[in-house]
Motif scaffolding. Sequence first.
Motif, PDB file in Angstrom:
ATOM      1  N   ASN A   1      36.827  44.201  42.488  1.00 28.63           N
ATOM      2  CA  ASN A   1      36.830  44.122  41.341  1.00 28.63           C
ATOM      3  C   ASN A   1      36.864  42.494  40.474  1.00 28.63           C
ATOM      4  N   ALA A   2      36.179  42.460  39.768  1.00 30.31           N
ATOM      5  CA  ALA A   2      36.136  40.826  39.651  1.00 30.31           C
ATOM      6  C   ALA A   2      36.447  40.758  38.095  1.00 30.31           C
ATOM      7  N   ALA A   3      35.847  42.231  36.953  1.00 29.53           N
ATOM      8  CA  ALA A   3      36.028  42.068  36.018  1.00 29.53           C
ATOM      9  C   ALA A   3      36.320  43.376  34.968  1.00 29.53           C
ATOM     10  N   LEU A   4      37.420  44.018  36.079  1.00 28.81           N
ATOM     11  CA  LEU A   4      37.576  45.343  35.463  1.00 28.81           C
ATOM     12  C   LEU A   4      38.546  45.915  34.179  1.00 28.81           C
ATOM     13  N   GLY A   5      38.003  46.550  33.171  1.00 29.70           N
ATOM     14  CA  GLY A   5      38.819  45.834  31.897  1.00 29.70           C
ATOM     15  C   GLY A   5      37.047  45.722  30.806  1.00 29.70           C
ATOM     16  N   SER A   6      36.717  44.996  31.486  1.00 25.13           N
ATOM     17  CA  SER A   6      35.122  44.257  30.269  1.00 25.13           C
ATOM     18  C   SER A   6      35.211  44.721  29.222  1.00 25.13           C
ATOM     19  N   SER A   7      34.609  47.071  29.721  1.00 25.84           N
ATOM     20  CA  SER A   7      34.245  47.579  28.410  1.00 25.84           C
ATOM     21  C   SER A   7      34.763  48.783  28.941  1.00 25.84           C
ATOM     22  N   LEU A   8      35.160  49.290  27.775  1.00 28.19           N
ATOM     23  CA  LEU A   8      35.333  50.654  28.090  1.00 28.19           C
ATOM     24  C   LEU A   8      35.614  51.996  27.101  1.00 28.19           C
ATOM     25  N   ALA A   9      35.065  53.200  27.393  1.00 23.58           N
ATOM     26  CA  ALA A   9      34.690  54.192  26.719  1.00 23.58           C
ATOM     27  C   ALA A   9      35.620  55.779  26.743  1.00 23.58           C
ATOM     28  N   SER A  10      36.515  56.097  25.730  1.00 20.27           N
ATOM     29  CA  SER A  10      36.532  57.912  25.965  1.00 20.27           C
ATOM     30  C   SER A  10      35.475  58.277  26.343  1.00 20.27           C
TER      31      SER A  10
ATOM     32  N   PHE B   1      26.368  45.905  36.061  1.00 23.20           N
ATOM     33  CA  PHE B   1      26.251  46.615  35.287  1.00 23.20           C
ATOM     34  C   PHE B   1      27.968  47.741  34.507  1.00 23.20           C
ATOM     35  N   GLY B   2      27.610  47.292  33.725  1.00 25.96           N
ATOM     36  CA  GLY B   2      29.129  47.926  33.393  1.00 25.96           C
ATOM     37  C   GLY B   2      29.425  47.264  32.076  1.00 25.96           C
ATOM     38  N   SER B   3      27.969  46.345  32.193  1.00 27.36           N
ATOM     39  CA  SER B   3      28.529  45.593  30.902  1.00 27.36           C
ATOM     40  C   SER B   3      28.964  45.556  29.506  1.00 27.36           C
ATOM     41  N   ALA B   4      28.126  47.256  29.300  1.00 26.72           N
ATOM     42  CA  ALA B   4      28.574  48.302  27.835  1.00 26.72           C
ATOM     43  C   ALA B   4      28.207  49.404  28.316  1.00 26.72           C
ATOM     44  N   LEU B   5      29.373  50.230  27.552  1.00 22.78           N
ATOM     45  CA  LEU B   5      28.813  51.772  27.543  1.00 22.78           C
ATOM     46  C   LEU B   5      29.122  52.227  26.950  1.00 22.78           C
ATOM     47  N   ALA B   6      28.780  53.709  26.354  1.00 26.53           N
ATOM     48  CA  ALA B   6      28.329  54.708  25.288  1.00 26.53           C
ATOM     49  C   ALA B   6      28.246  56.447  25.530  1.00 26.53           C
ATOM     50  N   VAL B   7      29.304  56.685  25.027  1.00 25.71           N
ATOM     51  CA  VAL B   7      29.131  58.580  25.199  1.00 25.71           C
ATOM     52  C   VAL B   7      28.048  59.028  24.130  1.00 25.71           C
ATOM     53  N   LEU B   8      27.537  60.454  24.589  1.00 27.27           N
ATOM     54  CA  LEU B   8      26.847  61.177  23.997  1.00 27.27           C
ATOM     55  C   LEU B   8      25.882  61.975  24.703  1.00 27.27           C
ATOM     56  N   ASP B   9      26.335  63.044  24.447  1.00 28.03           N
ATOM     57  CA  ASP B   9      25.320  64.245  25.191  1.00 28.03           C
ATOM     58  C   ASP B   9      23.769  64.133  25.414  1.00 28.03           C
TER      59      ASP B   9
ATOM     60  N   THR C   1      28.275  68.911  26.801  1.00 23.86           N
ATOM     61  CA  THR C   1      28.683  68.146  27.785  1.00 23.86           C
ATOM     62  C   THR C   1      28.992  66.464  27.414  1.00 23.86           C
ATOM     63  N   ALA C   2      30.016  65.076  26.749  1.00 20.23           N
ATOM     64  CA  ALA C   2      29.874  63.961  27.080  1.00 20.23           C
ATOM     65  C   ALA C   2      29.725  63.740  27.880  1.00 20.23           C
ATOM     66  N   ASP C   3      28.441  63.072  28.078  1.00 20.01           N
ATOM     67  CA  ASP C   3      27.591  62.198  29.151  1.00 20.01           C
ATOM     68  C   ASP C   3      28.151  60.861  28.669  1.00 20.01           C
ATOM     69  N   LEU C   4      27.822  60.051  29.843  1.00 17.12           N
ATOM     70  CA  LEU C   4      27.387  58.611  29.692  1.00 17.12           C
ATOM     71  C   LEU C   4      26.455  57.462  29.970  1.00 17.12           C
ATOM     72  N   ALA C   5      26.566  56.783  29.127  1.00 18.60           N
ATOM     73  CA  ALA C   5      25.335  55.510  28.852  1.00 18.60           C
ATOM     74  C   ALA C   5      26.268  54.058  29.679  1.00 18.60           C
ATOM     75  N   VAL C   6      25.589  54.292  30.525  1.00 20.81           N
ATOM     76  CA  VAL C   6      25.896  52.451  31.469  1.00 20.81           C
ATOM     77  C   VAL C   6      25.455  51.220  30.933  1.00 20.81           C
ATOM     78  N   GLY C   7      25.346  50.378  30.435  1.00 22.59           N
ATOM     79  CA  GLY C   7      23.977  49.234  29.708  1.00 22.59           C
ATOM     80  C   GLY C   7      24.908  47.817  31.648  1.00 22.59           C
ATOM     81  N   ALA C   8      23.357  47.804  31.559  1.00 22.32           N
ATOM     82  CA  ALA C   8      23.474  46.639  33.043  1.00 22.32           C
ATOM     83  C   ALA C   8      22.830  45.311  32.616  1.00 22.32           C
ATOM     84  N   SER C   9      23.058  44.200  31.725  1.00 18.64           N
ATOM     85  CA  SER C   9      22.225  43.390  30.997  1.00 18.64           C
ATOM     86  C   SER C   9      22.052  42.325  31.785  1.00 18.64           C
TER      87      SER C   9
END
Length: 563
Positions: A41-50, A99-107, A113-121
């Motif tokens: 781990n190098a930047a754990l907690g840079s993005s969060l999503a419920s 990978f993990g730059s941004a997070l969002a939730v959608l079905d 069931t809520a799925d997870l989108a992960v951005g890798a910028s």
Amino acid sequence: MKSLSLTSTRRSLLALAGVAVLAAPVHAAALRYTVPAAAGNAALGSSLASVGDWNADGIADLAIGDPGFSGGAGQVLVVSGDDGSTLYTLAAPAGSQAFGSALAVLDANGDGTADLAVGASGGSGAVSLFSGADGSLLRTITAASPGAGSLFGAALANAGDQNADGKQDLFVGAPGAAALNGSVLVISGSDGALICTLAPLGVAGEFGAAVASVADLSGDGLPDLAVGSPGATAGAGLVQLIRSSDATEIVASVGATAGARLGAQVGLVDDRNGDSVADLVAGSGSGGSAFVLSGSTLAVVSDLSLAGAATGQPVVSGGALDVDFNGTTELLIGYPGAAPLPKVAVLPAPLAPEPAEYTGSAAGSGFGAAVVVLPGLGFAIGEPAAAGGAVHVYTAAVDTDGDGVPDIDDHCPNSILTPTVVFGDEDTGVENRVDEEGCSIADLFAALEPESGWKNHGQFVSSVVKLVKRLERDGTISKEESKALKTGAAHSDVGKKAKPEKPEKPEKPEKPSKPGKPGKPGKPGSGSADDDNSGDDSGNTGGGKPGKPGKPGKPGKPDKPKK
């Protein structure tokens, strides 16, 4: 009586063992646990999503991004909201960077069931979709990227169903596209296809650095979009409301200070100005500027700027939550560059004894760089610059039954909270205290009742006596209270079958009266002039035989002439 599960009863009784004093209500937002950095781990907690309840334990779970993991490839952890244990480790697909730059939730797949989108910028940019049902990779989207350096995937938001296929879609920010003019792409959640591209309107500058789905302001039935452009207007920054259907501008708000980079952060919060439209917190990338903006007009509702903040200190929106149980929500605002320690402020300041600020472990740790509300649990704060990063989860959940124990920790979330313990029609007078797990004494007795109900009064009394002895032995109740509970149970009506009331005898019907004898008809000619059947002008009566004509009178004698 109120019935509870046997599991809850056993847990409550075990908790009572050895507990002499029951806990007082506690409302403070306490640290529940910390997810520390692990190897790589190098930047754990840079993005969060419920992400919702992925492990079906009734508690919202948490996705944590670490775009710096393993030399910058990135990683995302999905952890239990209850205790922080890892549910899934989502590895970066081949070729992905940050990978993990941004997070969002959608079905995305329409399974409910809520799925997870992960951005890798990093690199050419990518967005990956993971199933909320089992954590599997659904697809990785790269073809829609504007290309290397576009920062495609730097910002994500649920776009609702933009293409009417019954599945939710994505807004994807690419603020580095077109030589840092930027763009926002609308991507199909079902197959990853490009639905449309939203280009900057007017003054450009990193359009798409932040995105948030807002209410349907244009009336076309589709969610619209708030977009941040922190590089616009000489770095003062810009926030725009954009129609998702035709990419036209609804309204814009320009930063007031050159270099403030307003719009580097944009987050949706509840309605703060009473117009029934959810509002926005527009954070900055420098100088501590931040504002609550109307979700319909972008008018400033309140100023959240950090006084005296130096250049380069961002402000982060963390959503809204009723931290202090006063019936209104507070805003969670991250100031990761604040001195002497980075912090997350609760605004407006909550009621005592709630803390108004939560601080990081050390200067420069980045505490507050990401903040998210976990519904029903509390909130999480990222600290990505602290020796590999960390995430801290605080409990500030709602207390539905008002017993002083947050629902997340309440084994009896719908407690019986009468002042004293009552059995049916009998008030025992024993104080109905609540234990540290949220169960009142009345709850424990209510849980004794079988699903089918009490067979008889004796069964109820016997069960009460057994539990009373156990509670007295554990020191939960006194001898006097024990006696009062036993007496109350014996005198109560619980389990007694009510005697059916005797039905009232029906009243005897009255005998019908005998009809009167008909009167004798009158003799002809005897009717009076007032009779209904009086005769006509001819002298006939109305139905009898004609009467005999009277005898003519004798003529009178003529008057004698006067002398």
